[in-house]
Structures are given as structure tokens and as C-alpha cells.
Design an enzyme around this catalytic site. Structure first.
Site, PDB file in Angstrom:
ATOM      1  N   HIS A  18       0.865  -1.195   0.000  1.00 31.88           N
ATOM      2  CA  HIS A  18       0.000   0.000   0.000  1.00 31.88           C
ATOM      3  C   HIS A  18       0.895   1.235   0.000  1.00 31.88           C
ATOM      4  O   HIS A  18       1.283   1.750   1.040  1.00 31.88           O
ATOM      5  CB  HIS A  18      -0.915  -0.033   1.228  1.00 31.88           C
ATOM      6  CG  HIS A  18      -1.947   1.056   1.249  1.00 31.88           C
ATOM      7  ND1 HIS A  18      -3.135   0.950   1.952  1.00 31.88           N
ATOM      8  CD2 HIS A  18      -1.988   2.282   0.670  1.00 31.88           C
ATOM      9  CE1 HIS A  18      -3.845   2.047   1.799  1.00 31.88           C
ATOM     10  NE2 HIS A  18      -3.161   2.894   1.031  1.00 31.88           N
ATOM     11  N   HIS A  20       1.261   4.800  -2.543  1.00 28.38           N
ATOM     12  CA  HIS A  20       0.853   5.584  -3.728  1.00 28.38           C
ATOM     13  C   HIS A  20       2.119   6.256  -4.241  1.00 28.38           C
ATOM     14  O   HIS A  20       2.732   7.038  -3.501  1.00 28.38           O
ATOM     15  CB  HIS A  20      -0.179   6.641  -3.342  1.00 28.38           C
ATOM     16  CG  HIS A  20      -1.408   6.058  -2.722  1.00 28.38           C
ATOM     17  ND1 HIS A  20      -2.575   5.872  -3.424  1.00 28.38           N
ATOM     18  CD2 HIS A  20      -1.654   5.600  -1.460  1.00 28.38           C
ATOM     19  CE1 HIS A  20      -3.488   5.337  -2.618  1.00 28.38           C
ATOM     20  NE2 HIS A  20      -2.946   5.156  -1.423  1.00 28.38           N
ATOM     21  N   HIS A 198      -9.464   0.723  -1.407  1.00 29.80           N
ATOM     22  CA  HIS A 198      -9.454   1.392  -0.108  1.00 29.80           C
ATOM     23  C   HIS A 198     -10.871   1.299   0.473  1.00 29.80           C
ATOM     24  O   HIS A 198     -11.848   1.606  -0.235  1.00 29.80           O
ATOM     25  CB  HIS A 198      -9.109   2.871  -0.254  1.00 29.80           C
ATOM     26  CG  HIS A 198      -7.656   3.164  -0.493  1.00 29.80           C
ATOM     27  ND1 HIS A 198      -6.931   2.593  -1.493  1.00 29.80           N
ATOM     28  CD2 HIS A 198      -6.807   4.005   0.156  1.00 29.80           C
ATOM     29  CE1 HIS A 198      -5.688   3.059  -1.447  1.00 29.80           C
ATOM     30  NE2 HIS A 198      -5.594   3.923  -0.458  1.00 29.80           N
ATOM     31  N   GLU A 201     -11.143   3.334   5.849  1.00 30.35           N
ATOM     32  CA  GLU A 201     -10.085   4.235   6.340  1.00 30.35           C
ATOM     33  C   GLU A 201     -10.799   5.317   7.167  1.00 30.35           C
ATOM     34  O   GLU A 201     -10.619   5.405   8.367  1.00 30.35           O
ATOM     35  CB  GLU A 201      -9.326   4.856   5.162  1.00 30.35           C
ATOM     36  CG  GLU A 201      -8.255   5.870   5.580  1.00 30.35           C
ATOM     37  CD  GLU A 201      -7.573   6.560   4.393  1.00 30.35           C
ATOM     38  OE1 GLU A 201      -8.104   6.534   3.275  1.00 30.35           O
ATOM     39  OE2 GLU A 201      -6.487   7.153   4.622  1.00 30.35           O
ATOM     40  N   ASP A 279       1.760   4.011   2.692  1.00 25.31           N
ATOM     41  CA  ASP A 279       0.720   4.849   2.082  1.00 25.31           C
ATOM     42  C   ASP A 279       1.306   6.001   1.248  1.00 25.31           C
ATOM     43  O   ASP A 279       1.412   5.877   0.023  1.00 25.31           O
ATOM     44  CB  ASP A 279      -0.247   5.369   3.151  1.00 25.31           C
ATOM     45  CG  ASP A 279      -1.643   5.646   2.616  1.00 25.31           C
ATOM     46  OD1 ASP A 279      -1.902   5.355   1.438  1.00 25.31           O
ATOM     47  OD2 ASP A 279      -2.487   6.143   3.393  1.00 25.31           O
ATOM     48  N   ASP A 280       1.644   7.119   1.892  1.00 27.82           N
ATOM     49  CA  ASP A 280       2.197   8.294   1.203  1.00 27.82           C
ATOM     50  C   ASP A 280       3.390   8.790   2.017  1.00 27.82           C
ATOM     51  O   ASP A 280       3.298   9.794   2.736  1.00 27.82           O
ATOM     52  CB  ASP A 280       1.124   9.389   1.102  1.00 27.82           C
ATOM     53  CG  ASP A 280      -0.086   8.905   0.318  1.00 27.82           C
ATOM     54  OD1 ASP A 280      -0.013   8.867  -0.919  1.00 27.82           O
ATOM     55  OD2 ASP A 280      -1.096   8.532   0.958  1.00 27.82           O
TER      56      ASP A 280
HETATM   57  N1  HPA Z   1      -6.674   7.211   1.035  1.00 29.06           N
HETATM   58  C1  HPA Z   1      -7.341   7.532  -0.054  1.00 29.06           C
HETATM   59  N2  HPA Z   1      -6.758   8.007  -1.139  1.00 29.06           N
HETATM   60  C2  HPA Z   1      -5.444   8.175  -1.141  1.00 29.06           C
HETATM   61  C3  HPA Z   1      -4.690   7.866  -0.019  1.00 29.06           C
HETATM   62  C4  HPA Z   1      -5.347   7.337   1.121  1.00 29.06           C
HETATM   63  O1  HPA Z   1      -4.759   7.008   2.169  1.00 29.06           O
HETATM   64  N3  HPA Z   1      -3.416   8.170  -0.346  1.00 29.06           N
HETATM   65  C5  HPA Z   1      -3.405   8.618  -1.611  1.00 29.06           C
HETATM   66  N4  HPA Z   1      -4.630   8.638  -2.095  1.00 29.06           N
HETATM   67 ZN    ZN Z   2      -3.781   4.724   0.398  1.00 29.69          ZN
END
Ligand code: HPA
Ligand code: ZN
Length: 336
Positions: A18, A20, A198, A201, A279-280
Site C-alpha cells: 500500500h 501511492h 481502499h 479508512e 501509504d504516502d
Molecule cells: N486514502 C485515499 N486516497 C489516497 C490515499 C489514502 O490514504 N493516499 C493517496 N490517495
Molecule cells: Zn492509500
């Protein structure tokens, strides 16, 4: 001799499931690409960018994340972005990564799908040569846009079908349930693509149930809010449905107040197939090592639990079975 926990985590072979790629854009690269293309950023310098990364929810983050991606223009920019991520992941003991990209963030700015996919693929080939790290691409649909636009995105990517293994669903979750994308996911499955989404969250457990029942996902990205529904947790445990959990992301976006409040260990104790991911990482303050460390320290995970998390990442990956077996044997042999 017992080694320290940080060293142990780094030595465990891990898959990242996971991430991006646009979320791995570090401010330094953002500035150098902006200068290259004559793009004016709304920040004075790298420090000002980092100071701007104060988020209170998913949408506040997404607004800044989509703006940052504007510096990605040429095929080589996407290559540079990918190579930088793989280099960083390799340093944390990541041996395999399945990487999200958002074509619509780029096609909306007039960048072609081919430029994006080919650039990312160039970086992946270079990462393999330089570090031996393997990787795959997962094309994500932006859920705040329509299903019709998702269909168009899939069609534009079809000339590059052999360059990505699956599709995912990201962006603003609440108000955009998985049901909105049932048909395009059915089409993706027909095309032999792997499917993830996703869910849970910020959205309710019902979105996780929809992702399973309507999209027929093979993994749930995040999924932490499933905890509010015990029957769903039982089902996820029984199916051994992987959750790709992102601890630092959850703290930065206020899903949990602090690392020690995170439910990762509670979900593991319920028997769910939990994995740790970044994630990011450029926006949330850390790559794989930092995410593992936040959980190891915040939740006082044992070396056996850390090993389980590493093994889960391989099991939950889309690697071929022989490769999974090899990595699982390697993980088994890592001494604490
Ligand atoms: N959630 C949803 N969209 C996203 C995320 C996330 O954590 N990171 C990048 N796009
Ligand atoms: Zn994500």
C-alpha cells in the site's frame, strides 16, 4: 546476541502493498522538477513545504497531494519518482512492492497514460537492476470522480495492459462507496486484473462489506474501521482477507490520535491478516521502517509479531507461489 529492534525489522524481508507513488514525492524532488519545468510552487522552499504538511483529515491531505503531483510532466519525471521510492524502500528491507498510481491525476493535466505508465515502468526496471527489488503496478480509480470516468481511464490504459497487474480505488472515501464502481471492477476482473480497494479508512465498516461483496476485492486497503463491526471482523479473519494497514498515515490523518492508540495489534489478536505499509511516505513522515517502528514501540510488539507482519506481507502479495515460498523461508530464518 540479541540485536536491537530497528535492526531486526530492517533485516526481515518485507513486501510493501500500500504505497501511492505520487505520495512518495519528496519536497526536494518536487522543487527540482518544478524548476526543470518552470512551474511556480506555492511554497518558498523545501522547509515551507514540510511545514504545510499539517492535516486533520483525508481531504486536507488529498488537496495538497494532488497539487504536488503537478510537477510530474515527462516520462523521465515518473522514472525518477519511482527509482527514488524503490531505493528508499530497499534501504528498509523491502524486497517486493505493489505500487498504486493515479492516472486521472495526470490525464486531467494533459499528461498521457502512456507517459505515466512507461515512466514508472522505466524506474521499476532500474530499481530491479540496481537493488534486486521486484515490483508491480496497480492502477487506481479516483472515487470522487464518476464510474464512467473510471471506465475511460481503464480503456486508456489498455495499450499498456501487460505493464500493470491490478486495479484499486482511492481518494475521498466518505460519500463514494464501493458500490459506485461495481461495473468497472467487474470489467477489470474479466480482463484478468487483480482487484483491491481502499475501504474503512474514514468510511464505515459497511464500505468494507461492499468492497468484498460487490467489488470482490482480494485485499482491503486500510480497513481499520472494520473493528467497529465484530461480525465483519470474524468474516475477515475467517477469509484471511489481507488488510493493508498504514499506521503513520492513520495518525497523520487523525484516524487514531497517536501510534499507541492504533488498533493494529487488536486486529492481529482477532486473527486478521494484517500488513504494515507506508501509504504516502513523503507526506506522512516515514517509509516502511518508520511505520514498523511506530507499531513496534507504540504497541510493544514482540519479535514474533513483527515476523508475522513480515510474513503476512509476502502471503498477501500477488507474487507467484514459488517466490512467496522462498521469501517466507528467508523470513523464518531471520534471528531476533
Ligand atoms: N486514502 C485515499 N486516497 C489516497 C490515499 C489514502 O490514504 N493516499 C493517496 N490517495
Ligand atoms: Zn492509500
Amino acid at each position: 546476541m540479541a540485536t536491537d529492534i530497528a535492526d531486526y525489522i530492517r533485516r526481515l524481508p518485507k513486501a510493501e502493498l500500500h504505497i501511492h507513488i505520487e505520495g512518495s514525492l519528496e519536497p526536494e524532488l518536487m522543487f527540482s522538477l518544478a524548476a526543470k519545468h518552470g512551474i511556480k510552487l506555492p511554497y518558498a522552499d523545501v522547509e515551507a513545504v514540510r511545514r504545510a504538511y499539517e492535516f486533520h483529515n483525508l481531504q486536507e491531505f488529498l488537496d495538497i497531494y494532488y497539487a504536488g503531483a503537478a510537477v510530474l510532466v515527462e516520462r523521465s519525471d515518473f522514472r525518477d519518482l519511482m527509482f527514488a521510492y524503490l531505493k528508499r524502500a530497499h534501504a528498509d528491507g523491502v524486497v517486493h512492492s505493489e505500487i498504486f498510481f493515479d492516472p486521472q491525476t495526470h490525464t486531467a493535466r494533459g499528461i498521457s497514460t502512456g507517459t505515466v505508465i512507461q515512466g514508472l515502468t522505466d524506474g521499476m526496471a532500474e530499481g530491479k537492476r540496481a537493488f534486486g527489488i521486484t515490483s508491480e503496478l496497480i492502477l487506481c480509480f479516483l472515487r470522487h470522480l464518476s464510474e464512467e470516468e473510471a471506465f475511460k481511464t481503464l480503456e486508456l490504459a489498455m495499450p499498456y495492459r501487460r505493464l500493470f497487474i491490478g486495479v484499486g480505488l482511492d481518494s475521498s472515501e466518505v460519500g463514494h462507496p464501493p458500490a459506485k464502481f461495481e461495473r468497472v471492477f467487474a470489467r477489470a476482473r474479466e480482463l484478468g486484473l487483480r482487484v483491491v480497494a481502499h475501504a474503512g479508512e474514514e468510511g464505515p465498516p459497511a464500505y468494507v462489506t461492499e468492497a468484498l461483496d460487490l467489488l470482490k476485492t482480494e485485499r482491503i486497503d486500510h480497513g481499520v474501521r472494520s473493528e467497529a463491526d465484530p461480525a465483519l471482523c470474524k468474516r475477515l479473519a475467517k477469509m484471511q482477507m489481507p488488510l493493508t494497514v498504514c499506521p503513520l498515515s492513520n495518525v497523520k490523518l487523525a484516524v487514531f490520535k497517536k501510534a499507541s492508540d492504533h488498533n493494529l495489534k487488536r486486529l492481529m489478536d482477532l486473527g486478521l491478516m494484517v500488513t504494515v505499509n507506508s501509504d504516502d511516505p513523503a507526506y506522512f513522515g516515514g517509509y516502511m521502517q518508520d511505520n514498523f517502528m511506530a507499531m513496534a514501540e507504540g504497541l510493544k510488539l514482540t519479535s514474533a509479531e513483527l515476523k508475522t507482519l513480515a510474513a503476512n506481507s509476502i502471503t498477501a502479495s500477488f507474487l507467484p507461489e514459488p517466490a512467496k515460498k522462498q521469501w517466507l523461508a528467508r523470513i523464518e530464518g531471520v534471528a531476533a
